[in-house]
Design a protein around this motif. Structure first.
Motif, short mmCIF file in Angstrom:
data_model
loop_
_atom_site.label_atom_id
_atom_site.label_comp_id
_atom_site.label_asym_id
_atom_site.label_seq_id
_atom_site.Cartn_x
_atom_site.Cartn_y
_atom_site.Cartn_z
N GLU A 177 0.84 -1.20 0.00
CA GLU A 177 0.00 0.00 0.00
C GLU A 177 0.88 1.25 0.00
OE1 GLU A 177 -3.26 0.29 -0.06
OE2 GLU A 177 -4.08 -1.66 0.55
N SER A 178 0.50 2.23 -0.84
CA SER A 178 1.17 3.52 -0.81
C SER A 178 0.59 4.37 0.32
CB SER A 178 0.99 4.26 -2.14
OG SER A 178 1.57 3.54 -3.20
N SER A 179 1.40 5.28 0.83
CA SER A 179 0.95 6.18 1.89
C SER A 179 0.02 7.24 1.31
CB SER A 179 2.15 6.84 2.56
OG SER A 179 3.03 5.88 3.09
N GLY A 180 -0.82 7.82 2.17
CA GLY A 180 -1.70 8.90 1.74
C GLY A 180 -3.09 8.40 1.38
N VAL A 181 -4.05 9.34 1.39
CA VAL A 181 -5.45 9.01 1.13
C VAL A 181 -5.63 8.47 -0.28
CG1 VAL A 181 -7.79 9.94 1.00
CG2 VAL A 181 -6.24 10.72 2.80
N LEU A 182 -4.94 9.05 -1.24
CA LEU A 182 -5.09 8.65 -2.64
C LEU A 182 -3.95 7.75 -3.10
CD1 LEU A 182 -6.30 12.04 -4.17
CD2 LEU A 182 -7.68 10.09 -3.43
N GLY A 183 -3.28 7.10 -2.16
CA GLY A 183 -2.18 6.22 -2.52
C GLY A 183 -2.64 4.99 -3.29
N ARG A 184 -1.72 4.37 -4.00
CA ARG A 184 -2.04 3.22 -4.83
C ARG A 184 -1.86 1.92 -4.05
NH1 ARG A 184 -2.59 2.88 -10.22
NH2 ARG A 184 -1.66 4.93 -10.58
N THR A 185 -2.65 0.91 -4.41
CA THR A 185 -2.51 -0.44 -3.87
C THR A 185 -1.90 -1.32 -4.94
OG1 THR A 185 -4.43 -0.20 -2.41
CG2 THR A 185 -3.74 -2.44 -2.94
N TYR A 186 -0.84 -2.04 -4.58
CA TYR A 186 -0.17 -2.94 -5.51
C TYR A 186 -0.38 -4.39 -5.07
CZ TYR A 186 2.34 1.22 -7.12
OH TYR A 186 2.66 2.46 -7.62
N GLU A 187 -0.87 -5.21 -5.98
CA GLU A 187 -0.96 -6.65 -5.75
C GLU A 187 0.20 -7.31 -6.49
OE1 GLU A 187 -2.92 -7.97 -3.69
OE2 GLU A 187 -4.38 -6.37 -3.37
N LEU A 188 1.09 -7.94 -5.74
CA LEU A 188 2.29 -8.54 -6.31
C LEU A 188 2.10 -10.04 -6.47
CD1 LEU A 188 5.03 -6.81 -4.10
CD2 LEU A 188 3.78 -5.87 -6.05
N GLU A 189 2.48 -10.55 -7.64
CA GLU A 189 2.42 -11.99 -7.90
C GLU A 189 3.65 -12.37 -8.72
OE1 GLU A 189 -1.17 -12.81 -9.98
OE2 GLU A 189 -2.47 -11.91 -8.45
N GLY A 190 4.32 -13.44 -8.32
CA GLY A 190 5.49 -13.87 -9.08
C GLY A 190 6.06 -15.15 -8.50
N ASN A 191 7.08 -15.67 -9.16
CA ASN A 191 7.75 -16.86 -8.66
C ASN A 191 9.19 -16.88 -9.14
OD1 ASN A 191 8.02 -18.80 -11.14
ND2 ASN A 191 5.92 -18.04 -11.23
N LEU A 192 10.01 -17.60 -8.41
CA LEU A 192 11.40 -17.80 -8.79
C LEU A 192 11.77 -19.25 -8.49
CD1 LEU A 192 13.37 -17.96 -6.02
CD2 LEU A 192 12.81 -15.53 -5.96
N VAL A 193 12.84 -19.71 -9.12
CA VAL A 193 13.34 -21.06 -8.90
C VAL A 193 14.82 -20.96 -8.57
CG1 VAL A 193 13.76 -23.34 -9.90
CG2 VAL A 193 11.64 -22.11 -10.44
N ARG A 194 15.23 -21.63 -7.49
CA ARG A 194 16.64 -21.62 -7.10
C ARG A 194 17.08 -23.04 -6.76
NH1 ARG A 194 20.47 -18.23 -6.61
NH2 ARG A 194 22.21 -18.64 -5.23
N THR A 195 18.30 -23.38 -7.15
CA THR A 195 18.85 -24.71 -6.86
C THR A 195 19.46 -24.71 -5.46
OG1 THR A 195 19.33 -25.11 -9.20
CG2 THR A 195 20.48 -26.48 -7.59
N LEU A 196 19.03 -25.68 -4.65
CA LEU A 196 19.54 -25.83 -3.29
C LEU A 196 20.28 -27.15 -3.16
CD1 LEU A 196 16.52 -24.56 -1.13
CD2 LEU A 196 18.50 -23.27 -1.96
N PRO A 197 21.24 -27.23 -2.26
CA PRO A 197 22.06 -28.44 -2.17
C PRO A 197 21.35 -29.59 -1.47
CG PRO A 197 22.74 -26.84 -0.53
CD PRO A 197 21.71 -26.16 -1.37
N GLY A 198 21.78 -30.82 -1.83
CA GLY A 198 21.36 -32.01 -1.12
C GLY A 198 22.42 -32.42 -0.11
N TYR A 199 22.30 -33.65 0.40
CA TYR A 199 23.22 -34.12 1.43
C TYR A 199 24.67 -34.17 0.95
CZ TYR A 199 19.73 -35.52 4.89
OH TYR A 199 18.75 -35.52 5.84
#
Length: 203
Positions: A177-199
């Motif tokens: 949410e932006s500050s102020g009476v007339l501020g904008r509302t942002y709906e964020l949607e996304g994804n990322l993929v990262r390689t993580l280690p095994g044993y």
């Protein structure tokens, strides 16, 4: 036939009521339209890979609104290892809600995730649970409250299930949410993929 004084008063009262009703309906419609104009969905973030971290940058035109990341924080000699999920937002905004879904890809088996208790001011309730899909782990805070005024980070400990490295997909949904009476509302949607280690990374 000439209308009586009572009839004229009744006509004027009815006209005023109709005018007020029409004005109220028009105002409500205008405000609803403004609400629609104030809300913007940012669902095409820029993905940036760096050494030890992956970022999702959410921009409104030339203005950076928020950045959500997955950061490696592990030591090659220790298990379970740590990752961090930081969420940054612009100075004149605040983070209203935040939801993460962590999903291993490629049939790697679901790692054991442990959420480290966050510090700072008291938090609103945090959901940390298995998703509808048993391979998905959910972290969600529907109302961040005072925590949303600054950057928000969750630290997790990861216990892998297999020797091999695996890919972890992070799905993100958030409201800024932006500050102020007339501020904008942002709906964020996304994804990322990262390689993580095994044993085998920790032998």
């Amino acid at each position: 036939m000439v209308p009586s004084a009572r009839s004229r008063r009744s006509i004027r009262t009815t006209s005023r009521r109709r005018l007020l009703a029409a004005t109220g309906a028009g105002l409500a419609t205008a405000l609803a339209g403004c609400g629609d104009l104030r809300t913007r969905t940012l669902d095409r973030p820029e993905t940036v890979e760096e050494d030890g971290q992956t970022h999702l940058h959410f921009d409104d035109g030339d203005r950076r609104t928020a950045t959500i990341s997955l950061v490696d924080r592990w030591d090659a000699g220790r298990l379970p290892y740590a990752i961090r999920l930081p969420a940054w937002h612009a100075a004149d905004t605040y983070l209203e809600r935040l939801r993460y879904e962590l999903r291993p890809l490629g049939g790697a088996g679901t790692p054991e995730f442990s959420l480290t208790r966050p510090g700072g001011y008291p938090w609103e309730p945090i959901e940390f649970a298995r998703g509808d899909d048993p391979e998905v782990t959910v972290i969600a805070v529907p109302e961040l409250g005072v925590q949303g005024r600054g950057s928000v980070a969750f630290d997790l400990l990861v216990e892998p299930r297999n020797d091999e490295a695996f890919e972890l997909r992070l799905d993100v949904a958030a409201t800024v949410e932006s500050s102020g009476v007339l501020g904008r509302t942002y709906e964020l949607e996304g994804n990322l993929v990262r390689t993580l280690p095994g044993y085998d990374r920790f032998d």
